[in-house]
Design a protein around this motif. Structure first.
Motif, PDB file in Angstrom:
ATOM      1  N   VAL A 153       3.266   1.878 -10.263  1.00  0.00           N
ATOM      2  CA  VAL A 153       3.558   0.926  -9.997  1.00  0.00           C
ATOM      3  C   VAL A 153       1.931   0.372  -8.572  1.00  0.00           C
ATOM      4  O   VAL A 153       1.830  -0.493  -8.216  1.00  0.00           O
ATOM      5  CB  VAL A 153       4.598   1.427  -8.087  1.00  0.00           C
ATOM      6  CG1 VAL A 153       5.021   0.482  -7.364  1.00  0.00           C
ATOM      7  CG2 VAL A 153       5.892   2.097  -8.920  1.00  0.00           C
TER       8      VAL A 153
ATOM      9  N   PRO B 123       1.158   1.109  -5.848  1.00  0.00           N
ATOM     10  CA  PRO B 123       1.924   0.464  -4.492  1.00  0.00           C
ATOM     11  C   PRO B 123       0.801  -0.076  -3.211  1.00  0.00           C
ATOM     12  O   PRO B 123      -0.354   0.983  -3.171  1.00  0.00           O
ATOM     13  CB  PRO B 123       2.195   0.868  -3.746  1.00  0.00           C
ATOM     14  CG  PRO B 123       2.164   2.290  -4.192  1.00  0.00           C
ATOM     15  CD  PRO B 123       1.736   2.594  -5.680  1.00  0.00           C
TER      16      PRO B 123
ATOM     17  N   THR C  75       6.961  -6.574   2.854  1.00  0.00           N
ATOM     18  CA  THR C  75       8.156  -5.470   1.864  1.00  0.00           C
ATOM     19  C   THR C  75       7.585  -4.822   1.711  1.00  0.00           C
ATOM     20  O   THR C  75       6.111  -4.144   1.439  1.00  0.00           O
ATOM     21  CB  THR C  75       8.899  -6.289   0.986  1.00  0.00           C
ATOM     22  OG1 THR C  75       7.138  -6.861   0.128  1.00  0.00           O
ATOM     23  CG2 THR C  75       9.088  -7.519   1.201  1.00  0.00           C
TER      24      THR C  75
ATOM     25  N   ASP D  73       6.351  -2.254  -1.701  1.00  0.00           N
ATOM     26  CA  ASP D  73       6.420  -1.870  -3.103  1.00  0.00           C
ATOM     27  C   ASP D  73       7.073  -0.624  -3.533  1.00  0.00           C
ATOM     28  O   ASP D  73       7.765  -0.716  -4.867  1.00  0.00           O
ATOM     29  CB  ASP D  73       4.844  -2.059  -3.519  1.00  0.00           C
ATOM     30  CG  ASP D  73       4.043  -3.283  -2.952  1.00  0.00           C
ATOM     31  OD1 ASP D  73       4.833  -4.224  -2.975  1.00  0.00           O
ATOM     32  OD2 ASP D  73       2.491  -3.312  -2.129  1.00  0.00           O
TER      33      ASP D  73
ATOM     34  N   ARG E 141      11.669  -6.512  -1.521  1.00  0.00           N
ATOM     35  CA  ARG E 141      11.431  -7.836  -2.591  1.00  0.00           C
ATOM     36  C   ARG E 141      12.193  -7.309  -4.005  1.00  0.00           C
ATOM     37  O   ARG E 141      11.686  -6.060  -4.721  1.00  0.00           O
ATOM     38  CB  ARG E 141       9.476  -8.064  -2.474  1.00  0.00           C
ATOM     39  CG  ARG E 141       9.583  -7.184  -2.925  1.00  0.00           C
ATOM     40  CD  ARG E 141       7.631  -7.463  -4.285  1.00  0.00           C
ATOM     41  NE  ARG E 141       7.298  -6.424  -4.445  1.00  0.00           N
ATOM     42  CZ  ARG E 141       6.903  -5.996  -5.439  1.00  0.00           C
ATOM     43  NH1 ARG E 141       7.230  -6.332  -6.248  1.00  0.00           N
ATOM     44  NH2 ARG E 141       5.822  -5.035  -5.214  1.00  0.00           N
TER      45      ARG E 141
ATOM     46  N   SER F 245      10.278  -4.124  -5.780  1.00  0.00           N
ATOM     47  CA  SER F 245      10.575  -2.823  -5.392  1.00  0.00           C
ATOM     48  C   SER F 245      10.649  -1.708  -5.701  1.00  0.00           C
ATOM     49  O   SER F 245      12.154  -1.710  -6.578  1.00  0.00           O
ATOM     50  CB  SER F 245      11.044  -2.519  -3.793  1.00  0.00           C
ATOM     51  OG  SER F 245      10.401  -4.361  -2.707  1.00  0.00           O
TER      52      SER F 245
END
Ligand code: SAM
Ligand code: BIE
Ligand code: MG
Length: 214
Positions: free
Chosen positions: A57, A59, A134, A136, A161, A164
């Motif tokens: 991810v 993030p 938001t 992640d 979002r 996510s």
């Protein structure tokens, strides 16, 4: 006076891990939990799955629900890109005191914001208090009956979002049946189960990875 398990876990970190070396902190906790006292960290086996999801991810913003002693906090924070932020919520002050010291020993405090308080109170305040629009990635690992209400709360607060990722621990043991049913049947999520074992045991458990589709 008697020490607590988190205090004994911290002692094992300070005795066996190298300051500023997150991997040695993770190893010291896993060794303590295997050889001395079981503790409810995500552990080494599920921890490797967590690591791979974090790396995939990559993030910029992460929310962790349930810090305990900071084991998974250190695993996640040590794999974040520069300037990324991990907010971790813990409502037990005695656990938070230990977690802050474990996080500091690992040298990842610059990436971590440990908030002492309850998820239900703090999720609605994320944007105004921390400027987070938001997340992640969200790692759900607090009391199992809170996974579903807090997921709905994050949706309502606009904290998720398209894309996510929710990663939930213990979906088999102790189990989170209402949460699992929700993310697996909702058209707003695409879910995947990663089979593993309850930390430091042979009992089946696993992580559920769910992508929010918006
Ligand atoms: C299983 S432990 C977290 C383990 C940690 N994620 C790890 O893998 O090292 C669960 C923690 O969540 C905390 N907790 C439970 N419900 C909570 C809530 N609603 N808000 C904040 N913390 C909560 C508990 O006090 C406990 O420390
Ligand atoms: O609920 C327990 C539990 C229940 C009974 C005794 C000890 C722990 C537990 C077990 C493994 C976990 O990975 C975990 O996150 C938790 N938890 O408390 O959130
Ligand atoms: Mg857990």
């Amino acid at each position: 006076t008697q020490s607590t398990r988190p205090q004994r876990l911290l002692g094992a970190v300070q005795k066996n891990a190298t300051r500023g070396d997150p991997r040695s902190v993770v190893q010291a906790i896993d060794q303590f939990c295997r050889q001395k006292e079981w503790a409810m960290n995500v552990g080494d086996e599920k921890g490797c799955i967590l690591d791979s999801v974090v790396s995939e991810v990559n993030p910029a913003t992460v929310l962790e629900l349930g810090t305990y002693c900071g084991y998974s906090t250190v695993r996640i924070a040590s794999r974040l890109p520069p300037h990324a932020k991990l907010i971790t919520l813990e409502f037990n002050p005695d656990f938070a005191v230990v977690a802050r010291q474990v996080i500091a020993w690992a040298g990842v405090e610059d990436k971590v914001h440990l908030v002492e308080g309850a998820s239900g109170d703090w999720i609605p305040k994320m944007t105004e208090q921390f400027g987070v629009k938001t997340f992640d990635l969200v790692f759900l690992d607090h009391w199992k009956d809170r996974y579903l209400p807090d997921t709905k709360l994050m949706e309502e607060c606009g904290l998720l979002r398209k894309g996510s990722i929710l990663l939930a621990d213990n979906v088999i043991c102790p189990g989170t049946p209402d949460y699992l049913e929700y993310v697996r049947s909702s058209a707003r999520y695409e879910s995947q189960y990663f089979k593993s074992h309850l930390e430091y045991t042979k009992v089946e458990d696993g992580l559920e990875k769910s992508v929010f589709l918006g």
